[in-house]
Design a protein around this motif. Structure first.
Motif, mmCIF file in Angstrom:
data_model
loop_
_atom_site.group_PDB
_atom_site.id
_atom_site.type_symbol
_atom_site.label_atom_id
_atom_site.label_comp_id
_atom_site.label_asym_id
_atom_site.label_seq_id
_atom_site.Cartn_x
_atom_site.Cartn_y
_atom_site.Cartn_z
ATOM 1 N N VAL A 34 0.853 -1.193 0.000
ATOM 2 C CA VAL A 34 0.000 0.000 0.000
ATOM 3 C C VAL A 34 0.885 1.238 0.000
ATOM 4 N N PHE A 35 0.617 2.168 -0.910
ATOM 5 C CA PHE A 35 1.324 3.444 -0.918
ATOM 6 C C PHE A 35 0.380 4.569 -0.487
ATOM 7 N N GLU A 36 0.775 5.278 0.544
ATOM 8 C CA GLU A 36 -0.050 6.390 1.040
ATOM 9 C C GLU A 36 0.783 7.669 1.002
ATOM 10 N N HIS A 82 4.585 8.123 0.495
ATOM 11 C CA HIS A 82 4.931 7.607 -0.841
ATOM 12 C C HIS A 82 3.810 7.966 -1.812
ATOM 13 N N GLU A 83 4.151 8.771 -2.805
ATOM 14 C CA GLU A 83 3.154 9.189 -3.778
ATOM 15 C C GLU A 83 3.325 8.418 -5.090
ATOM 16 N N VAL A 84 2.233 7.857 -5.544
ATOM 17 C CA VAL A 84 2.271 7.197 -6.857
ATOM 18 C C VAL A 84 2.155 8.273 -7.925
ATOM 19 N N VAL A 96 6.588 5.279 -8.175
ATOM 20 C CA VAL A 96 6.286 5.843 -6.860
ATOM 21 C C VAL A 96 7.456 6.708 -6.401
ATOM 22 N N GLN A 97 7.103 7.820 -5.742
ATOM 23 C CA GLN A 97 8.175 8.640 -5.176
ATOM 24 C C GLN A 97 8.089 8.657 -3.652
ATOM 25 N N ASN A 98 9.232 8.405 -3.030
ATOM 26 C CA ASN A 98 9.344 8.573 -1.588
ATOM 27 C C ASN A 98 9.446 10.068 -1.331
ATOM 28 N N ALA A 103 13.481 9.685 -3.530
ATOM 29 C CA ALA A 103 13.814 8.484 -4.302
ATOM 30 C C ALA A 103 12.604 7.954 -5.071
ATOM 31 N N MET A 104 12.878 7.414 -6.255
ATOM 32 C CA MET A 104 11.817 6.867 -7.096
ATOM 33 C C MET A 104 11.898 5.351 -7.061
ATOM 34 N N LEU A 105 10.758 4.707 -7.148
ATOM 35 C CA LEU A 105 10.775 3.256 -7.274
ATOM 36 C C LEU A 105 9.651 2.824 -8.200
ATOM 37 N N VAL A 106 9.817 1.648 -8.716
ATOM 38 C CA VAL A 106 8.799 1.095 -9.613
ATOM 39 C C VAL A 106 8.240 -0.157 -8.960
#
Lengths: 454, 454
Positions: A34-36, A82-84, A96-98, A103-106
Motif C-alpha cells: 500500500v502506498f499512502e 509515498h506518492e504514486v 512511486v516517489q518517496n 527516491a523513485m521506485l517502480v
C-alpha cells in the motif's frame, strides 16, 4: 508453485485498507503493498472536526490501525509518504516517489487498486494560498488547523456543508467567533427549505453568523496571514483564520492519465465488483463512481461508509469471493450543536428530476410519549411517488433519535416499500422511547392522504 | 333519508376510541356510543408505571381526550362507569349497567365494536385479596398503587415482564426496596439467556433483589394488610406492598357468552378487517387475535401500538374505507434504569418451533465512532433462517439508540430481507451518532459467515 500475485494499493485510508485487508484475509498468498501519500493511514476523516475542536485530543485516536499493525498482524506492506506518480497499464507497474527522500521506485502489479479518495475543491479566488487559509481533509490539515485555533479570534468558514457545520460547532465551542459563508440560498441544499432555516436558527442561537447567497471574492492578508474575507458584493468580514470547505472532487488525475474510463465528476467508472475499464485495476472509495439504489443511475456521493464498503467488496472479489456493491442512497447524518440532521434517498427536486411524480409530506412529532418528560420534537419529511406510493427519500431533524428513524426509512426505501407499507410497520413503543404512533408512522399516515392505501 | 346507523363500542381506551374516532370522521351520520367500565377513557396504560413512580404527576396527564372532548369535538357519546353485561346478537342490542346508580339500559346497534382489552392474570395463590396486594392495569389500579408507595418500605413484585421491570425501576427510584420474583429461569424469556442476565445485573446494580425459578405459594398478611410473600420452596420475604404482574388474558367473557368464535388464549377471532364471526360485530385491541407477519399464524401479543392500529382499521372499514391490518411482529421496547431492551420478530426458539432452520448471531459494538467520547455498547442478536438467509427476529440491549436499530430490523423483517440484504443497507454515519459500520451491519456481516451472500 504458482508465482504469488502482487497487489498494489494506491491510498491507505478507508477504501484502500479495506480492500487490502479483506483480500489478504481471503488469500494469504497475495503480496500486498500500500502506498499512502500522507503520513497517516487508516484514519477516520469524519472525526477531524472533533479533533480540531479538542473533543479528540491526539490524531492517533482517529487511527484504527498503525503501519506496524498492518504489517505485523495483517501481513500487508504499507509505505507512508509515498506518492504514486503514474500507472503504466501496459507493463503493469506504478512509479512511486518517496516524498521524504525523493527516491523513485517502480512497483509491478498483477492487481492494482486505486483508492486515491477525493480532494477539496480549490475555489478560484484570490488569496487562498495565504497562511492561515486552510482546507480540512487529511490529518495533516487537521493538525495545522488545530494549531491555529488557540490564537484565533474570528474564523470565517466558507461552505455550509457538513464539514462547515461541524467545524462551526467545534470552533465555537473552542471559543472562536465563527462566520459562515454559503454561496447558495440555503445550508444543506438537499434539505427542504424549512429544514435549512432550522439549521440556521440553531447556528444563530449559538452565536454563529451566517451569510447566505454570499459568494467569496477574495481573501485579504494582514501582516502576511489571513486578515479578512470579502464577498462579491463587497462585504468584508475580519478573520484571522479561513477554512474553505466548498466540496470535494474525485482524485483521479492518475486514473485519467492512465486512460481509465471516467464518469460523473471525473470519478472512475467501476462495475458492481469495483472493477474498472481495465480488468487488472479496481477502484473504490471517494475516487470511484457509485450506482444509486433508487434510480440505478451513476452518482458520486463520497461518504466514509461507502468507501469502506466499496473497499471490502473489491477485496472480496480480488480474494476470490463472490461479492458486489449494492449501491448508495446517499444516507447521511450530522450534529450541529444540539440539533441532529439526517437524510437518505432522493430530495423532492432530485425525485422530480429523476422523472417521478414526486410529492413530499412533513410532520413534527415528539420522540417520546406526550406525557413522558424530556421528549423532543422530531421533524420528518418524506418524499414519495404520488402514482405508485413508493417511498423515495426522507429528511429529518431533531433529537439524536432522528438518525435511527432515517435508518428505518433506509431499509424501507431499499426494500421498495410504499408509504402504505411504511404505515403498517410494527415499530417498538414504550413511553420513554417513542410515542405510540412513532413519527415514522405519522409521516407515512400523512402521506397516505395523498396516495391512498396500496 | 336513511335511518342513521347506530354504532356501540364496548371499551373506551386505545382500540375502542380509535375505532370510534376514525369511523365518525369518515361517516358523520354514524351515531356512536362508547361504554367504558372504568372511570377513565383514552389513557396510556403503558405510562402507569411512571405515574406510580412520580415521574408523571396526575392521572389526567395520561389521558389524551376527555369525555367532554370526545362528545363536543368528535360527536361521540361516551359513558364511563358503564359496564356492558351482555350482547344480544339476535336483536342487536347490548345490556348495560350504570355502575354508579345500578340502573340498567339497553342499547341497540347496527354495528358493535368489542374493545374490552385484557385483564391481569390472577394467580391461584392464597392471599391475593389482602389489602396492599395489587395489580396494575387501569388508572384506578395506578391511583391505588401510588397511594401506597409513600409508606412502603419493601415491595415484592411478582412477575419479571415489562410491567414488573418498569415498576422495579420506578419504585426503587421512589425509595422503596424492591424484590422481584420470577417463576421462570430468566427475566424476559423471549430474550437470549445472556440478555436476561444483563437485565438482572442492571437490577442488581440498582439494589433490586431478583429471585428466579421462584414461584409464589402465598401472600401472608400482617395487621390485615400484606406482610410477606412466601415462595413454594418456603422462602419468606417481608413486603408491605405486593404487585402481581404475571401476564394478562383477553377480556372475552362477553364475547364467549355471545357465542363469538374465540381463538388463541380465548382472544376473539377477527379477519384482517377486524370483523368477527358475526358480520355486525368488530373486535380490536387486546381482546382480539392477531396474525403474525412472519409465520402468518394467529397470535395474541397485546401491545398498545397494535390496539391503536387495530382500532383504526376497524373504524376505517366501518366508515366505508378500504383498510386492513397488516399483522404484528411483537415489536417491543422497555427501559430498566439506564438499560434499554428491545425486540422484534421471532426468538430462536420461536423460529425453530415455526419450522425454520433457525440460527442466531450476537455482536456487541459501540453506538458511536470508537474515538468519539460518550459511546455506549449496543448488543444485538439476530435470528435468521440458515437455509434462505431470511431475517426472522432481533433482540438488543444497550443505549436508547437500540430502539431505532430494532426498528430498522422491523422494516427488514417485514420486507422479507435476507441478512445479506441487511448487510448492504446504506445506513447513516457520523462519529457522534454511529460507528462507520453500524451495529446492525456488524450483526448482519457476522450472520453472513453462516449463510453466505445472497
Amino acid at each position: 508453485m504458482a508465482k504469488p500475485r502482487r497487489m498494489v494499493v494506491i491510498g491507505g485510508t478507508a477504501a484502500g485498507l479495506s480492500a487490502a485487508s479483506k483480500a489478504k484475509r481471503l488469500d494469504q498468498d497475495l503480496q500486498i503493498t500500500v502506498f499512502e501519500k500522507s503520513g497517516y493511514i487508516s484514519y477516520g476523516a469524519c472525526g477531524l472536526p472533533y479533533f480540531v475542536g479538542g473533543l479528540i485530543e491526539k490524531p492517533e485516536q482517529l487511527v484504527s490501525f498503525s503501519v506496524e499493525e498492518m504489517q505485523d498482524k495483517r501481513g500487508i506492506s504499507v509505505h507512508i509518504h509515498h506518492e504514486v506518480l503514474s500507472i503504466d497499464r501496459e507493463n503493469k507497474q506504478v512509479t512511486v516517489q518517496n516524498m521524504k527522500t525523493g527516491a523513485m521506485l517502480v512497483a509491478p502489479y498483477e492487481i492494482l487498486v486505486i483508492a486515491t479518495g477525493a480532494v477539496p475543491v480549490r475555489p478560484a479566488i484570490e488569496g487562498i494560498d495565504i497562511p492561515r487559509v486552510v482546507f480540512l481533509r487529511t490529518v495533516e490539515d487537521g493538525i495545522l488547523l488545530k494549531g491555529y485555533v488557540h490564537d484565533t479570534q474570528r474564523a470565517v468558514l466558507v461552505g455550509g456543508g457538513f464539514i462547515g457545520l461541524e467545524l462551526a460547532e467545534e470552533l465555537t465551542q473552542a471559543g472562536v467567533h465563527v462566520t459562515l459563508f454559503e454561496a447558495m440560498d440555503r445550508l444543506l441544499p438537499f434539505l427542504p427549505q424549512s429544514f435549512s432555516r432550522k439549521v440556521q436558527e440553531t447556528l444563530d442561537a449559538h452565536g454563529v453568523t451566517v451569510h447566505l447567497n454570499a459568494k467569496i471574492a477574495r481573501i485579504l492578508s494582514s501582516n502576511g496571514v489571513a486578515g479578512a474575507v470579502e464577498s462579491v458584493d463587497g462585504t468584508q468580514v475580519k478573520a484571522d483564520l479561513v477554512v474553505l470547505s466548498v466540496g470535494v472532487h474525485p482524485a483521479t488525475a492518475l486514473a485519467r492519465a492512465a486512460g481509465l474510463e471516467l464518469g460523473i465528476k471525473d470519478s472512475i467508472v467501476v462495475d458492481d465488483h469495483m472493477q474498472t475499464s481495465d480488468s487488472a485495476i479496481w477502484a473504490c472509495g471517494d475516487c470511484a463512481q457509485m450506482r444509486h439504489i433508487i434510480t440505478g443511475k451513476p452518482v458520486h456521493i463520497p461518504l466514509g461508509t461507502t468507501a469502506n464498503k466499496m473497499g471490502k467488496v473489491a477485496g472480496s472479489v480480488i480474494g476470490g469471493e463472490k461479492d458486489s456493491f449494492a449501491g448508495v442512497l446517499g444516507s447521511m447524518v450530522t450534529k450541529v450543536f444540539d440539533l441532529y440532521i439526517a437524510a437518505t434517498g432522493l430530495s423532492l427536486n432530485e425525485a422530480k428530476t429523476a422523472g417521478y411524480d414526486a410529492m413530499e409530506s412533513v410532520i413534527t412529532k415528539n420522540d417520546k410519549a406526550s406525557y413522558y418528560p424530556g421528549g423532543e420534537p422530531n421533524t420528518l419529511n418524506i418524499v414519495f411517488d404520488g402514482t405508485s406510493g413508493r417511498l423515495l427519500g426522507a429528511q429529518g431533524y431533531g433529537s439524536e433519535s432522528i438518525a435511527g428513524r432515517i435508518n428505518v426509512l433506509v431499509a424501507c426505501i431499499t426494500a421498495g416499500m410504499t408509504v402504505s407499507q411504511v404505515n403498517d410497520l410494527d415499530l417498538v413503543y414504550a413511553p420513554p422511547v417513542a410515542p405510540v404512533y412513532d413519527p415514522i408512522l405519522i409521516a407515512a399516515s400523512q402521506a397516505l392522504k395523498h396516495v391512498g392505501r396500496s
